[in-house]
Design a protein around this motif. Structure first.
Motif, PDB file in Angstrom:
ATOM      1  N   GLY A 186       0.810  -1.198   0.000  1.00 59.30           N
ATOM      2  CA  GLY A 186       0.000   0.000   0.000  1.00 59.30           C
ATOM      3  C   GLY A 186       0.847   1.253   0.000  1.00 59.30           C
ATOM      4  N   ILE A 187       0.457   2.213   0.819  1.00 62.25           N
ATOM      5  CA  ILE A 187       1.117   3.508   0.849  1.00 62.25           C
ATOM      6  C   ILE A 187       1.519   3.792   2.288  1.00 62.25           C
ATOM      7  CG2 ILE A 187       0.890   5.960   0.303  1.00 62.25           C
ATOM      8  CD1 ILE A 187      -1.459   5.097  -1.572  1.00 62.25           C
ATOM      9  N   SER A 188       2.804   3.924   2.548  1.00 63.69           N
ATOM     10  CA  SER A 188       3.278   4.080   3.920  1.00 63.69           C
ATOM     11  C   SER A 188       2.924   5.456   4.474  1.00 63.69           C
ATOM     12  CB  SER A 188       4.796   3.888   3.977  1.00 63.69           C
ATOM     13  OG  SER A 188       5.459   4.987   3.373  1.00 63.69           O
ATOM     14  N   GLN A 189       2.885   5.546   5.799  1.00 62.28           N
ATOM     15  CA  GLN A 189       2.607   6.824   6.439  1.00 62.28           C
ATOM     16  C   GLN A 189       3.716   7.813   6.142  1.00 62.28           C
ATOM     17  OE1 GLN A 189      -0.336   7.549   8.054  1.00 62.28           O
ATOM     18  NE2 GLN A 189       0.467   9.630   7.823  1.00 62.28           N
ATOM     19  N   ASP A 190       4.949   7.337   6.058  1.00 63.69           N
ATOM     20  CA  ASP A 190       6.071   8.226   5.742  1.00 63.69           C
ATOM     21  C   ASP A 190       5.898   8.836   4.357  1.00 63.69           C
ATOM     22  OD1 ASP A 190       8.852   9.270   6.270  1.00 63.69           O
ATOM     23  OD2 ASP A 190       9.265   8.063   4.483  1.00 63.69           O
ATOM     24  N   CYS A 191       5.456   8.025   3.398  1.00 66.60           N
ATOM     25  CA  CYS A 191       5.207   8.519   2.040  1.00 66.60           C
ATOM     26  C   CYS A 191       4.114   9.578   2.056  1.00 66.60           C
ATOM     27  CB  CYS A 191       4.809   7.347   1.155  1.00 66.60           C
ATOM     28  SG  CYS A 191       4.358   7.782  -0.538  1.00 66.60           S
ATOM     29  N   LEU A 192       3.039   9.326   2.812  1.00 64.49           N
ATOM     30  CA  LEU A 192       1.939  10.288   2.897  1.00 64.49           C
ATOM     31  C   LEU A 192       2.384  11.584   3.563  1.00 64.49           C
ATOM     32  CD1 LEU A 192      -0.959   7.899   3.944  1.00 64.49           C
ATOM     33  CD2 LEU A 192      -0.744   9.108   1.777  1.00 64.49           C
ATOM     34  N   ASP A 193       3.152  11.474   4.631  1.00 65.82           N
ATOM     35  CA  ASP A 193       3.616  12.668   5.339  1.00 65.82           C
ATOM     36  C   ASP A 193       4.467  13.549   4.430  1.00 65.82           C
ATOM     37  OD1 ASP A 193       2.336  11.824   7.629  1.00 65.82           O
ATOM     38  OD2 ASP A 193       4.147  10.996   8.559  1.00 65.82           O
ATOM     39  N   LYS A 194       5.348  12.920   3.675  1.00 65.85           N
ATOM     40  CA  LYS A 194       6.241  13.684   2.809  1.00 65.85           C
ATOM     41  C   LYS A 194       5.481  14.376   1.677  1.00 65.85           C
ATOM     42  CE  LYS A 194      10.483  11.066   3.698  1.00 65.85           C
ATOM     43  NZ  LYS A 194      11.463  10.081   3.160  1.00 65.85           N
ATOM     44  N   VAL A 195       4.543  13.667   1.050  1.00 73.07           N
ATOM     45  CA  VAL A 195       3.833  14.293  -0.067  1.00 73.07           C
ATOM     46  C   VAL A 195       2.911  15.398   0.437  1.00 73.07           C
ATOM     47  CG1 VAL A 195       1.827  12.724  -0.215  1.00 73.07           C
ATOM     48  CG2 VAL A 195       2.757  13.768  -2.290  1.00 73.07           C
ATOM     49  N   LEU A 196       2.337  15.236   1.622  1.00 73.06           N
ATOM     50  CA  LEU A 196       1.513  16.304   2.189  1.00 73.06           C
ATOM     51  C   LEU A 196       2.362  17.526   2.496  1.00 73.06           C
ATOM     52  CD1 LEU A 196      -1.093  17.469   3.358  1.00 73.06           C
ATOM     53  CD2 LEU A 196      -0.580  16.255   5.495  1.00 73.06           C
ATOM     54  N   ASN A 197       3.528  17.324   3.076  1.00 65.66           N
ATOM     55  CA  ASN A 197       4.376  18.458   3.456  1.00 65.66           C
ATOM     56  C   ASN A 197       4.858  19.252   2.250  1.00 65.66           C
ATOM     57  OD1 ASN A 197       4.133  17.924   6.185  1.00 65.66           O
ATOM     58  ND2 ASN A 197       5.970  16.649   6.275  1.00 65.66           N
ATOM     59  N   VAL A 198       5.279  18.556   1.187  1.00 69.55           N
ATOM     60  CA  VAL A 198       5.768  19.303   0.019  1.00 69.55           C
ATOM     61  C   VAL A 198       4.634  20.044  -0.672  1.00 69.55           C
ATOM     62  CG1 VAL A 198       7.759  17.801  -0.378  1.00 69.55           C
ATOM     63  CG2 VAL A 198       5.611  17.333  -1.583  1.00 69.55           C
TER      64      VAL A 198
END
Length: 337
Positions: free
Chosen positions: A60-72
């Motif tokens: 799936g999609i990791s929380q780290d991946c989600l956090d980074k894309v939200l921040n940028v």
């Protein structure tokens, strides 16, 4: 398909209801287990056109991946309008790049859609964007464009894109089973993923719900299906049910929202349902979301699938290539001739 539906006020009750489907069995080695999951998806697609999906752990999609894309994206959308307009999609090839607030008006009769977005398409994560090219032709093919800042915008977006793409490709196999087709039916039609992604920013909009300016007006998506990530704790998405009531679709922890689009409805001869929805950020804070729109390869002909045509349900639509169909719909969205 743009909609101008007259609907009753928002209802917090069930949608008949929106199912929550765990995709864990999608990777089972047991075919009957996968077919059982596909039947859950079939019922959701025929009755609602929307479902919550719980992605498979490690697929799936990791929380780290989600956090980074939200921040940028928070950083990108905080840039000046002049800086963002350097990559305005109307001066870039094939609708890639930035679209400002109020430029689109997807619901006839409204005054505009109060959101801004950035659209990208497929590319390798490791590829140097300065030398990126594409060997694929077609009305919607072409290279992405990327802003200079934030510096890690491209990496974060492509990491999310490819993670969500894995989920989408698995869904194509499940949709095939749900339509009584071979599980590999869509494989040769999605060799070069035509998935496009929009990161989206909805500013706060606390005024009355019957205003003619929404985050995005009532519409159906025009691809095969969409995978939507919604920012936690911020309600905005609403779906129109069969009683013409707007139903809230709140973010649920650990889920993605999957909704069918007009392309798959057309392909299935309307066996599967493409459902009207809208978004209105009635909160006091900004709202961010990411939509990955799944089509087929752009040269694929979209015409009613043989398992969806019968004496009782004759073919309703002529053939059209997927790329031409998407291009026509995007032009209509931005009112281009």
């Amino acid at each position: 398909m743009s909609q101008s539906s007259e609907a009753t006020p928002v209802c917090d009750g069930a949608f008949e209801s929106i199912p929550i489907i765990d995709l864990e069995d999608a990777f089972s080695q047991d075919e009957p287990t996968r077919r059982s999951l596909a039947q859950q998806i079939r019922m959701a697609c025929m009755n609602v056109g929307f479902f919550y999906a719980i992605p498979v752990k490690n697929h799936g999609i990791s929380q780290d991946c989600l956090d980074k894309v939200l921040n940028v994206n928070k950083e990108y959308y905080s840039l000046s309008a002049d800086e963002k307009m350097k990559l305005h999609h109307k001066i870039m090839p094939n609708f890639r790049g930035y679209s400002p607030p109020m430029e689109a008006n997807i619901q006839p009769g409204n005054r505009g859609d109060l959101h801004e977005g950035f659209r990208i398409g497929w590319e390798e994560r490791s590829e140097d964007p300065r030398i990126q090219s594409t060997s694929r032709d077609g009305v919607m093919a072409g290279a992405n464009v990327w802003p200079d800042q934030p510096a890690d915008f491209r990496i974060a977006c492509m990491d999310y894109y490819h993670a969500a793409l894995t989920v989408g490709k698995k869904l194509f196999g499940l949709f095939a089973l749900a339509l009584d087709l071979p599980e590999t039916y869509f494989d040769d039609k999605t060799l070069y993923s035509a998935a496009t992604m929009r990161t989206l920013h909805y500013p706060p909009q606390p005024h009355a719900l019957d205003d003619k300016i929404l985050g995005i007006g009532a519409h159906t998506d025009f691809v095969c299906f969409t995978i939507l990530w919604q920012q936690a704790g911020i309600q905005a998405l609403q779906v129109l049910n069969s009683q013409q009531q707007w139903i809230n679709v709140p973010p649920l922890p650990g889920t993605l929202v999957v909704n069918l689009g007009d392309q798959l409805a057309r392909w299935t001869n309307d066996v599967f349902k493409s459902t009207v929805h809208r978004a209105a950020n009635r909160n006091a804070v900004d709202r961010y979301s990411i939509a990955l729109f799944f089509s087929t390869d752009y040269e694929v002909n979209i015409e009613p699938i043989y398992t969806c045509v019968s004496a009782e349900n004759a073919a309703k639509y002529p053939a059209i290539t997927a790329g031409e169909y998407v291009k026509q719909r995007l032009k209509a969205m931005y009112d281009e001739s």
